[in-house]
Design an enzyme around this catalytic site. Sequence first.
Site, mmCIF file in Angstrom:
data_model
loop_
_atom_site.group_PDB
_atom_site.id
_atom_site.type_symbol
_atom_site.label_atom_id
_atom_site.label_comp_id
_atom_site.label_asym_id
_atom_site.label_seq_id
_atom_site.Cartn_x
_atom_site.Cartn_y
_atom_site.Cartn_z
ATOM 1 N N ASN A 36 0.878 -1.181 0.000
ATOM 2 C CA ASN A 36 0.000 0.000 0.000
ATOM 3 C C ASN A 36 0.909 1.224 0.000
ATOM 4 O OD1 ASN A 36 0.348 1.246 2.717
ATOM 5 N ND2 ASN A 36 -0.431 -0.725 3.448
ATOM 6 N N ASN A 86 -7.973 -7.973 9.432
ATOM 7 C CA ASN A 86 -8.071 -8.341 8.018
ATOM 8 C C ASN A 86 -8.301 -9.814 7.673
ATOM 9 O OD1 ASN A 86 -5.363 -6.004 7.400
ATOM 10 N ND2 ASN A 86 -7.527 -5.601 7.708
ATOM 11 N N ARG A 110 0.449 -12.034 2.520
ATOM 12 C CA ARG A 110 -0.405 -12.098 3.714
ATOM 13 C C ARG A 110 -1.301 -13.333 3.787
ATOM 14 N NH1 ARG A 110 -3.064 -6.867 6.066
ATOM 15 N NH2 ARG A 110 -3.040 -8.362 7.780
ATOM 16 N N ARG A 161 -8.673 -4.266 -2.095
ATOM 17 C CA ARG A 161 -8.320 -5.541 -1.471
ATOM 18 C C ARG A 161 -9.452 -6.569 -1.552
ATOM 19 N NH1 ARG A 161 -3.944 -5.130 1.974
ATOM 20 N NH2 ARG A 161 -2.570 -3.501 1.196
ATOM 21 N N HIS A 190 -8.558 0.265 2.256
ATOM 22 C CA HIS A 190 -9.523 -0.551 3.005
ATOM 23 C C HIS A 190 -10.633 0.392 3.471
ATOM 24 C CE1 HIS A 190 -6.666 -3.969 4.610
ATOM 25 N NE2 HIS A 190 -7.479 -4.464 3.697
ATOM 26 N N ASP A 192 -11.893 0.525 6.304
ATOM 27 C CA ASP A 192 -11.638 1.025 7.658
ATOM 28 C C ASP A 192 -10.596 2.145 7.695
ATOM 29 O OD1 ASP A 192 -9.119 -0.188 7.530
ATOM 30 O OD2 ASP A 192 -9.522 -1.667 9.082
ATOM 31 N N CYS A 286 -7.225 -1.255 12.611
ATOM 32 C CA CYS A 286 -6.625 -2.423 11.930
ATOM 33 C C CYS A 286 -6.013 -3.414 12.876
ATOM 34 C CB CYS A 286 -5.470 -1.984 11.031
ATOM 35 S SG CYS A 286 -5.786 -0.650 9.946
#
Length: 292
Positions: A36, A86, A110, A161, A190, A192, A286
């Site tokens: 990101n 996430n 991830r 994402r 995201h 959030d 997060c």
Amino acid sequence: MIHELPGSLPAAVPMPLPRRVLLTTPDHFQVQYVINPHMEGHLGSVDPDRAAAQWSALRDRYSALGMDVHTLAGQPGLPDMVFCANQTLPFLDTDGRPGIVASRMASSHRAPEVPHFEAFFADRGYVVVPVEAGAGGSFEGMGDALWQPGIRRLWGGYGFRTDRAVYDRIQERLDADICLVALDDPDFYHLDTCLSILDGDTALYFPGAFRPEGVELLRQGFARLIEAPEDEARRLFACNAHCPDGRHVLIQRGCRITTARLQAAGYTVIELDTDEFLKSGGSVFCMKVVFW
Ligand code: ARG
């Protein structure tokens, strides 16, 4: 039902509030790759002692607010596992049984984080729902999918994402109303990062991260919208704040205008230092996942 365009939203079906929170220890947190824009220029720059102290202060805050705090050990080789919003989307099914939707991470860096969370919840008897169900598409859990407190309504962000199509499958499985909003600005990758739902009626947001129809939908879904200014939203992750109880808002230190607006709306603001985590593109929201 899925809602994408402004129109009338159906009457809200009540759902209990979650009281548990899960955090992942930051032992192996570092910026080791760039997925990101916030991570650029920060490779290897995380100070582990500062990160540990900032994380502990956050965990202690949740305990002090009366949340039931759980922790999962961060794993070597998974430097972003600390961002535990996430990997899952916790839910309550229509019979009141708790479960999680297991994420399908957009980045291969991830993806191996998810089984650790599946195991945590499966060991405790939660239903584990895979997001794939035979089809493709990525989904990054509570980074993009946010419950509106107290009701069976989910706000789903997509574009960076999470793939839009995944929400059709989640809607079928969870039988919830889902309001979809497209994300347009890579700094707000995201949901959030640009929307924090504070209580059943109120959300904090940065309108510049949404398309006009998304802003309209948000206006319909919330009686009160508090706007974060661009600089605080982009640089200090003001909208990555978290309100665990409808009264206290945990937020990165220095969001001066946002803090004043939250206080004027009646919230008690608790400023925290999360600057080590900002280097990786994350802050308070997060770093935890709430569950039933
Ligand atoms: N470096 C992480 C990533 O890019 C940060 C994740 C932040 N999490 C969040 N819910 N916004 O995936």
